[in-house]
Scaffold this active site. Structure first.
Site, PDB file in Angstrom:
ATOM      1  N   LEU A 190       0.856  32.132  -8.670  1.00 16.06           N
ATOM      2  CA  LEU A 190       1.697  31.188  -7.932  1.00 16.06           C
ATOM      3  C   LEU A 190       1.136  31.025  -6.527  1.00 16.06           C
ATOM      4  O   LEU A 190       0.859  32.016  -5.844  1.00 16.06           O
ATOM      5  CB  LEU A 190       3.140  31.725  -7.847  1.00 16.06           C
ATOM      6  CG  LEU A 190       4.092  30.946  -6.921  1.00 16.06           C
ATOM      7  CD1 LEU A 190       4.425  29.576  -7.503  1.00 16.06           C
ATOM      8  CD2 LEU A 190       5.389  31.728  -6.698  1.00 16.06           C
ATOM      9  N   TRP A 209      13.313  25.251  16.992  1.00 16.09           N
ATOM     10  CA  TRP A 209      13.260  25.959  18.287  1.00 16.09           C
ATOM     11  C   TRP A 209      14.420  25.552  19.172  1.00 16.09           C
ATOM     12  O   TRP A 209      14.747  26.250  20.133  1.00 16.09           O
ATOM     13  CB  TRP A 209      11.954  25.639  19.032  1.00 16.09           C
ATOM     14  CG  TRP A 209      10.720  26.082  18.332  1.00 16.09           C
ATOM     15  CD1 TRP A 209       9.822  25.282  17.694  1.00 16.09           C
ATOM     16  CD2 TRP A 209      10.220  27.428  18.202  1.00 16.09           C
ATOM     17  NE1 TRP A 209       8.790  26.049  17.171  1.00 16.09           N
ATOM     18  CE2 TRP A 209       9.014  27.369  17.471  1.00 16.09           C
ATOM     19  CE3 TRP A 209      10.678  28.683  18.625  1.00 16.09           C
ATOM     20  CZ2 TRP A 209       8.255  28.490  17.154  1.00 16.09           C
ATOM     21  CZ3 TRP A 209       9.934  29.809  18.307  1.00 16.09           C
ATOM     22  CH2 TRP A 209       8.732  29.707  17.575  1.00 16.09           C
ATOM     23  N   ASP A 260      18.778  25.145   2.781  1.00 12.95           N
ATOM     24  CA  ASP A 260      19.690  24.828   3.881  1.00 12.95           C
ATOM     25  C   ASP A 260      21.099  25.331   3.581  1.00 12.95           C
ATOM     26  O   ASP A 260      21.511  25.407   2.422  1.00 12.95           O
ATOM     27  CB  ASP A 260      19.700  23.297   4.098  1.00 12.95           C
ATOM     28  CG  ASP A 260      20.322  22.921   5.433  1.00 12.95           C
ATOM     29  OD1 ASP A 260      20.285  23.744   6.374  1.00 12.95           O
ATOM     30  OD2 ASP A 260      20.845  21.802   5.536  1.00 12.95           O
ATOM     31  N   GLY A 261      21.818  25.657   4.657  1.00 15.51           N
ATOM     32  CA  GLY A 261      23.223  26.037   4.519  1.00 15.51           C
ATOM     33  C   GLY A 261      23.531  27.490   4.836  1.00 15.51           C
ATOM     34  O   GLY A 261      24.664  27.939   4.635  1.00 15.51           O
ATOM     35  N   SER A 319      14.605  15.906   6.990  1.00 15.77           N
ATOM     36  CA  SER A 319      14.449  16.764   8.175  1.00 15.77           C
ATOM     37  C   SER A 319      12.978  17.055   8.498  1.00 15.77           C
ATOM     38  O   SER A 319      12.606  18.206   8.738  1.00 15.77           O
ATOM     39  CB  SER A 319      15.250  18.066   8.000  1.00 15.77           C
ATOM     40  OG  SER A 319      16.623  17.785   7.866  1.00 15.77           O
ATOM     41  N   HIS A 341      21.419  33.908   7.482  1.00 12.14           N
ATOM     42  CA  HIS A 341      19.958  33.936   7.359  1.00 12.14           C
ATOM     43  C   HIS A 341      19.509  35.216   6.658  1.00 12.14           C
ATOM     44  O   HIS A 341      18.594  35.200   5.838  1.00 12.14           O
ATOM     45  CB  HIS A 341      19.296  33.839   8.738  1.00 12.14           C
ATOM     46  CG  HIS A 341      19.565  32.544   9.450  1.00 12.14           C
ATOM     47  ND1 HIS A 341      19.474  31.329   8.822  1.00 12.14           N
ATOM     48  CD2 HIS A 341      19.936  32.274  10.726  1.00 12.14           C
ATOM     49  CE1 HIS A 341      19.769  30.369   9.685  1.00 12.14           C
ATOM     50  NE2 HIS A 341      20.060  30.920  10.840  1.00 12.14           N
ATOM     51  N   GLY A 343      23.836  28.986   7.779  1.00 10.96           N
ATOM     52  CA  GLY A 343      24.792  29.118   8.879  1.00 10.96           C
ATOM     53  C   GLY A 343      26.212  28.864   8.401  1.00 10.96           C
ATOM     54  O   GLY A 343      27.126  29.659   8.663  1.00 10.96           O
ATOM     55  N   ARG A 401      17.447  25.608  18.539  1.00 11.86           N
ATOM     56  CA  ARG A 401      18.664  26.408  18.282  1.00 11.86           C
ATOM     57  C   ARG A 401      18.844  27.444  19.393  1.00 11.86           C
ATOM     58  O   ARG A 401      17.906  27.736  20.125  1.00 11.86           O
ATOM     59  CB  ARG A 401      18.544  27.086  16.928  1.00 11.86           C
ATOM     60  CG  ARG A 401      18.497  26.044  15.827  1.00 11.86           C
ATOM     61  CD  ARG A 401      18.675  26.661  14.482  1.00 11.86           C
ATOM     62  NE  ARG A 401      18.692  25.600  13.490  1.00 11.86           N
ATOM     63  CZ  ARG A 401      19.108  25.761  12.252  1.00 11.86           C
ATOM     64  NH1 ARG A 401      19.531  26.945  11.851  1.00 11.86           N
ATOM     65  NH2 ARG A 401      19.099  24.751  11.414  1.00 11.86           N
TER      66      ARG A 401
HETATM   67  C1  IPE Z   1      15.749  22.015   7.738  1.00  9.44           C
HETATM   68  O1  IPE Z   1      17.074  22.367   7.923  1.00  9.44           O
HETATM   69  C2  IPE Z   1      14.830  23.122   8.168  1.00  9.44           C
HETATM   70  C3  IPE Z   1      14.863  24.355   7.373  1.00  9.44           C
HETATM   71  C4  IPE Z   1      15.637  24.616   6.373  1.00  9.44           C
HETATM   72  C5  IPE Z   1      13.914  25.362   7.776  1.00  9.44           C
HETATM   73  P1  IPE Z   1      17.867  22.030   9.261  1.00  9.44           P
HETATM   74  O2  IPE Z   1      19.206  22.632   9.109  1.00  9.44           O
HETATM   75  O3  IPE Z   1      17.078  22.439  10.447  1.00  9.44           O
HETATM   76  O4  IPE Z   1      17.944  20.441   9.244  1.00  9.44           O
HETATM   77  P2  IPE Z   1      18.960  19.453   9.977  1.00  9.44           P
HETATM   78  O5  IPE Z   1      19.015  19.855  11.409  1.00  9.44           O
HETATM   79  O6  IPE Z   1      20.272  19.596   9.298  1.00  9.44           O
HETATM   80  O7  IPE Z   1      18.375  18.097   9.742  1.00  9.44           O
HETATM   81  C1  IPE Z   2      18.709  26.877   6.939  1.00  5.60           C
HETATM   82  O1  IPE Z   2      20.046  27.120   7.180  1.00  5.60           O
HETATM   83  C2  IPE Z   2      17.821  27.931   7.535  1.00  5.60           C
HETATM   84  C3  IPE Z   2      16.998  27.493   8.671  1.00  5.60           C
HETATM   85  C4  IPE Z   2      17.028  26.325   9.245  1.00  5.60           C
HETATM   86  C5  IPE Z   2      16.069  28.478   9.203  1.00  5.60           C
HETATM   87  P1  IPE Z   2      20.779  26.563   8.471  1.00  5.60           P
HETATM   88  O2  IPE Z   2      20.663  27.566   9.558  1.00  5.60           O
HETATM   89  O3  IPE Z   2      20.286  25.218   8.812  1.00  5.60           O
HETATM   90  O4  IPE Z   2      22.278  26.505   7.987  1.00  5.60           O
HETATM   91  P2  IPE Z   2      23.311  25.336   8.257  1.00  5.60           P
HETATM   92  O5  IPE Z   2      22.679  24.081   7.726  1.00  5.60           O
HETATM   93  O6  IPE Z   2      23.528  25.274   9.730  1.00  5.60           O
HETATM   94  O7  IPE Z   2      24.524  25.736   7.497  1.00  5.60           O
HETATM   95 MG    MG Z   3      20.849  23.358   8.316  1.00  2.00          MG
END
Ligand code: IPE
Ligand code: IPE
Ligand code: MG
Length: 245
Positions: free
Chosen positions: A127, A65, A16-17, A192, A33, A19, A67
């Site tokens: 793996l 979805w 995560d992170g 999540s 991404h 974005g 997003r």
């Molecule tokens: C969880 O992250 C899903 C993935 C990393 C694929 P999200 O960014 O979608 O989760 P929330 O919305 O912060 O809970």
């Molecule tokens: C995780 O990063 C990747 C996916 C959910 C596909 P995010 O897109 O959730 O990034 P943040 O959490 O918004 O920074």
């Molecule tokens: Mg996220």
């Protein structure tokens, strides 16, 4: 105490992170991404190198979805490109690829790529890489309940025979040991909707590093933390029982 260097048999990761990483650099979220796929590549290599036999990664949740359309589209095209580009190398490195989640929602090309990856790599043993794509833990549990209910309706299963063991053999990660360690990057402390059934006794590790910045050093910090944890599964450690004997 666990022996130092004790490794998980199964590692589950929420990457995560992406974005936020991009926005902090004044770039569109989708750039995060793109860079994030490189961190995934490095993670897979690092996990294989350390001899951890199972890795499960969250590529796309059933809630993602919601997003903006252009972000979803970009994620799909990155997914397809990564499949095209990486599968042969994964295969050469002994990685077996397995997808979990509702793949019917993906395009035909993508589904074909997923199937090709799975069939090409199906005999590999170094793996096992589970990729959760359009996956949700609640959906997994509901789909399992529905399948078992159908078997009851068909007269081949007794309700009394539905137990934790049968359920474990019927969820998406059927037959695999539960994750020993869960890592979530990006600072959020939540699941999540990831692997809800399987994480019952998993050790949880959260770090603030945004996914594109995640390195082998961060992985090792998580593994070291894990090695120092006492897992009791509701029981007691041997040392605890001795103290009170
Ligand atoms: C969880 O992250 C899903 C993935 C990393 C694929 P999200 O960014 O979608 O989760 P929330 O919305 O912060 O809970
Ligand atoms: C995780 O990063 C990747 C996916 C959910 C596909 P995010 O897109 O959730 O990034 P943040 O959490 O918004 O920074
Ligand atoms: Mg996220």
């Amino acid at each position: 105490m666990q022996q130092s260097g004790h490794l998980p048999r199964h590692l589950a990761v929420i990457m995560d992170g992406n974005g936020r990483w991009a926005l902090r650099r004044g770039k569109p979220r989708t750039y995060g991404h793109q860079v994030g796929t490189e961190s995934v590549r490095k993670l897979i290599r690092a996990v294989a190198k350390r001899g951890i036999p199972i890795l499960t990664i969250y590529a796309f949740s059933s809630e993602n979805w919601s997003r903006p359309n252009h972000e979803v589209k970009r994620l799909m095209s990155l997914f397809r490109r990564a499949l095209d580009r990486e599968v042969n190398e994964l295969h050469e490195n002994g990685v077996r690829v397995n997808f979990i989640g509702q793949r019917e929602a993906f395009s035909k090309t993508l589904r074909m790529g997923m199937e090709r990856a799975e069939s090409l790599t199906r005999h590999n043993q170094r793996l096992l890489l589970n990729i959760a794509a359009n996956y949700g833990g609640q959906g997994d549990i509901v789909a399992t309940a529905r399948r078992l209910a159908q078997r009851v309706k068909d007269g081949v299963l007794e309700p009394d025979n539905i137990d934790e063991s049968l359920f474990s053999q019927s969820v998406a990660l059927a037959g695999q040991p539960a994750p020993d360690l869960f890592i979530r990057t990006g600072g959020e402390r939540r699941l999540s909707n990831y692997l809800l059934w399987n994480l019952a006794y998993t050790e949880l590790y959260f770090c603030d590093t945004l996914w594109p910045d995640f390195t082998e050093t961060d992985l090792d910090a998580a593994l070291e933390d894990f090695a120092g944890r006492e897992r009791r599964f509701g029981g007691l450690m041997e040392s605890d029982t001795l103290k009170h004997a």
